[in-house]
Design a protein around this motif. Structure first.
Motif, PDB file in Angstrom:
ATOM      1  N   GLU A 128      35.276 -19.050  24.623  1.00 15.79           N
ATOM      2  CA  GLU A 128      34.561 -19.765  25.252  1.00 15.79           C
ATOM      3  C   GLU A 128      33.170 -20.321  24.605  1.00 15.79           C
ATOM      4  O   GLU A 128      32.938 -21.426  24.742  1.00 15.79           O
ATOM      5  CB  GLU A 128      34.108 -18.936  26.374  1.00 15.79           C
ATOM      6  CG  GLU A 128      33.470 -19.785  27.552  1.00 15.79           C
ATOM      7  CD  GLU A 128      31.913 -19.969  27.292  1.00 15.79           C
ATOM      8  OE1 GLU A 128      31.327 -20.929  27.997  1.00 15.79           O
ATOM      9  OE2 GLU A 128      31.372 -18.978  26.697  1.00 15.79           O
ATOM     10  N   GLU A 129      32.675 -19.477  23.600  1.00 20.78           N
ATOM     11  CA  GLU A 129      31.315 -19.809  22.821  1.00 20.78           C
ATOM     12  C   GLU A 129      31.459 -20.921  22.359  1.00 20.78           C
ATOM     13  O   GLU A 129      30.584 -21.871  22.020  1.00 20.78           O
ATOM     14  CB  GLU A 129      30.844 -18.526  22.188  1.00 20.78           C
ATOM     15  CG  GLU A 129      30.186 -17.307  23.230  1.00 20.78           C
ATOM     16  CD  GLU A 129      29.479 -17.489  24.033  1.00 20.78           C
ATOM     17  OE1 GLU A 129      28.779 -18.981  23.983  1.00 20.78           O
ATOM     18  OE2 GLU A 129      28.842 -16.976  25.063  1.00 20.78           O
ATOM     19  N   LYS A 130      32.597 -21.196  21.422  1.00 19.41           N
ATOM     20  CA  LYS A 130      33.047 -22.384  20.738  1.00 19.41           C
ATOM     21  C   LYS A 130      33.541 -23.574  21.626  1.00 19.41           C
ATOM     22  O   LYS A 130      33.609 -24.714  20.866  1.00 19.41           O
ATOM     23  CB  LYS A 130      33.926 -21.993  19.575  1.00 19.41           C
ATOM     24  CG  LYS A 130      33.287 -21.242  18.665  1.00 19.41           C
ATOM     25  CD  LYS A 130      34.311 -21.181  17.461  1.00 19.41           C
ATOM     26  CE  LYS A 130      33.866 -20.368  16.034  1.00 19.41           C
ATOM     27  NZ  LYS A 130      34.326 -20.426  15.098  1.00 19.41           N
ATOM     28  N   GLY A 131      33.684 -23.375  22.738  1.00 16.61           N
ATOM     29  CA  GLY A 131      34.108 -24.499  23.870  1.00 16.61           C
ATOM     30  C   GLY A 131      35.402 -24.872  23.685  1.00 16.61           C
ATOM     31  O   GLY A 131      35.879 -25.991  24.196  1.00 16.61           O
ATOM     32  N   ASP A 132      36.239 -24.025  22.742  1.00 17.25           N
ATOM     33  CA  ASP A 132      37.763 -24.828  22.603  1.00 17.25           C
ATOM     34  C   ASP A 132      38.892 -23.689  23.162  1.00 17.25           C
ATOM     35  O   ASP A 132      40.123 -24.061  22.906  1.00 17.25           O
ATOM     36  CB  ASP A 132      38.091 -25.107  21.413  1.00 17.25           C
ATOM     37  CG  ASP A 132      37.537 -23.960  20.152  1.00 17.25           C
ATOM     38  OD1 ASP A 132      37.104 -22.862  20.673  1.00 17.25           O
ATOM     39  OD2 ASP A 132      37.637 -23.718  19.058  1.00 17.25           O
ATOM     40  N   GLY A 133      38.371 -22.676  23.795  1.00 18.43           N
ATOM     41  CA  GLY A 133      39.390 -21.515  24.258  1.00 18.43           C
ATOM     42  C   GLY A 133      40.081 -22.237  25.259  1.00 18.43           C
ATOM     43  O   GLY A 133      41.449 -21.679  25.360  1.00 18.43           O
ATOM     44  N   ALA A 134      39.373 -22.528  26.150  1.00 22.88           N
ATOM     45  CA  ALA A 134      40.224 -23.067  27.531  1.00 22.88           C
ATOM     46  C   ALA A 134      41.277 -24.099  27.080  1.00 22.88           C
ATOM     47  O   ALA A 134      42.287 -24.141  27.679  1.00 22.88           O
ATOM     48  CB  ALA A 134      39.126 -23.556  28.620  1.00 22.88           C
TER      49      ALA A 134
END
Length: 393
Positions: A128-134
């Motif tokens: 989530e912290e890198k914004g690409d997991g979702a």
């Protein structure tokens, strides 16, 4: 009076789970041990289906079956930051608590021992912290069959007080840019021969500060990293690396902000005659909150901790890739519980701490949200649970 469901020993189980997750943090895309730990709990307690992925950490577990699917999403990754002079992975954004809450819902539903009128899907998402997991999980199809999706995030004490909660978090959109100014180094005594990358960066900052958009919508852009020069003070650096952080409360304003920033970068490049290359390293969307899901969550909060502790939706400039689920899959009705927990000094602070009793209240709220979701769709779990209590407080 708020009715509660007594599940012997669950509080101790939650604290044990949290302690392990807190003491064993892993950064984005490295959450393999965390994945294995969570999988083991689902296996021991008898999840119907457990799905893991060969190419990444993360997992999905399922219980129940029926025409309605309700998802609970928990983020898994820790931050990499300096703690007491040592750089290490650190759960200072509450993801250890979020995982604990999702597992708490699972354990509660299993120990109630009532048949589910639909499917409950537990989504443990990396990065989530890198914004690409979702986005990665969406590509894997994990929400293709999900009708309602609930997330949760601990809130700072200044935003949501301890013992209170909000049925929606209105996150803003956030994007990050990594850039490089490319030029030739020069002699300190001949500053007229080559552009100074530091001066280029300073002018870039000034021009970014001059961007003007609708003042009724919060937005910002700022430089968050700049590296130039070496060990010799008599060399004018021709090259530098920088990062930019962009924020906007709506997706529409973020689009306009990106356009303005790109024009500034192009103008500064032309003005100084240097090459400025850049790329977006992350790009999060603003919240898309479903009204029905929000109302269900508000009712769940009311039933769990009382109407006086239900706060309005929380507006925050922070970002969350949770909102990709409903933006990319519009049929998903989603909202995120904002859980008050006495969190201080603040999110992302290396010494962040909170009242662990909130894990109990949060688990009850999310469990009731699932029950109410089924009830609103004509499948009433409440009657099957009548006379029991979720937690004794």
């Amino acid at each position: 009076m708020i009715e509660t469901i007594s599940v012997d020993g669950l509080e101790a189980d939650l604290y044990k789970i949290f302690d392990y997750l807190h003491e064993n943090p892993e950064v984005s895309w490295k959450e393999f041990n965390t994945t294995n730990y969570v999988v083991k709990i689902f296996q021991q307690e008898g999840a119907d289906v457990i799905t893991t992925f060969e190419d990444s950490p993360g997992l999905v577990a399922e219980i129940g079956d029926g025409p309605i699917t309700v998802g609970i999403r928990a983020d898994m990754d820790a931050l990499w930051q300096e703690v007491d002079g040592v750089w290490r992975a650190n759960h200072s954004c509450g993801h250890d608590a979020h995982m604990t809450l999702a597992l708490g819902v699972f354990l509660t539903l299993k120990k109630i021992r009532t048949s589910l009128p639909g499917k409950v899907k537990f989504i443990f998402q990396p990065s989530e912290e890198k914004g690409d997991g979702a986005l990665a999980m969406i590509e894997k199809g994990v929400v293709d069959d999900v009708d309602y999706l609930y997330g949760v995030h601990l809130r700072p004490e200044t935003e949501v007080g301890n013992g209170k909660a909000t049925p929606a978090i209105i996150h803003g959109a956030g994007s990050s840019i990594a850039g490089k100014i490319s030029g030739e180094d020069g002699h300190g005594g001949r500053p007229h021969l080559q552009p100074n990358a530091i001066e280029v960066g300073a002018d870039l900052v000034n021009h970014l500060r001059g961007i003007r958009l609708d003042p009724m919508v919060p937005y910002s852009v700022k430089m968050t990293k700049f590296r130039a020069g070496g060990n010799n003070s008599n060399i004018i650096p021709g090259s530098a690396e920088f990062s930019l952080d962009l924020r906007a409360q709506t997706n529409q304003v973020m689009t306009l902000l990106k356009d303005k920033v790109e024009k500034v970068l192009s103008a500064i490049s032309n003005l100084y005659g240097v090459e400025i290359n850049y790329k977006y390293t992350s790009s999060g969307v603003a919240a898309k909150v479903d009204e029905e899901a929000k109302d269900i969550m508000a009712e769940a909060i009311q039933q769990s901790i009382g109407a006086e502790n239900v706060l309005p939706p929380s507006l925050t400039p922070g970002g969350e890739d949770f909102h990709f689920y409903s933006v990319k899959r519009p049929k998903v009705k989603a909202t995120m519980l904002g859980l008050g927990c006495g969190l201080t000094p603040g999110l992302h602070h290396p010494k962040m701490t909170f009242d662990r009793k909130a894990l109990i209240a949060g688990t009850e709220i999310l469990t009731r949200a699932i029950m109410l979701t089924f009830k609103k769709n004509g499948f009433d779990m409440m009657d099957k649970c009548k006379g029991q209590t979720l937690y004794q407080r």
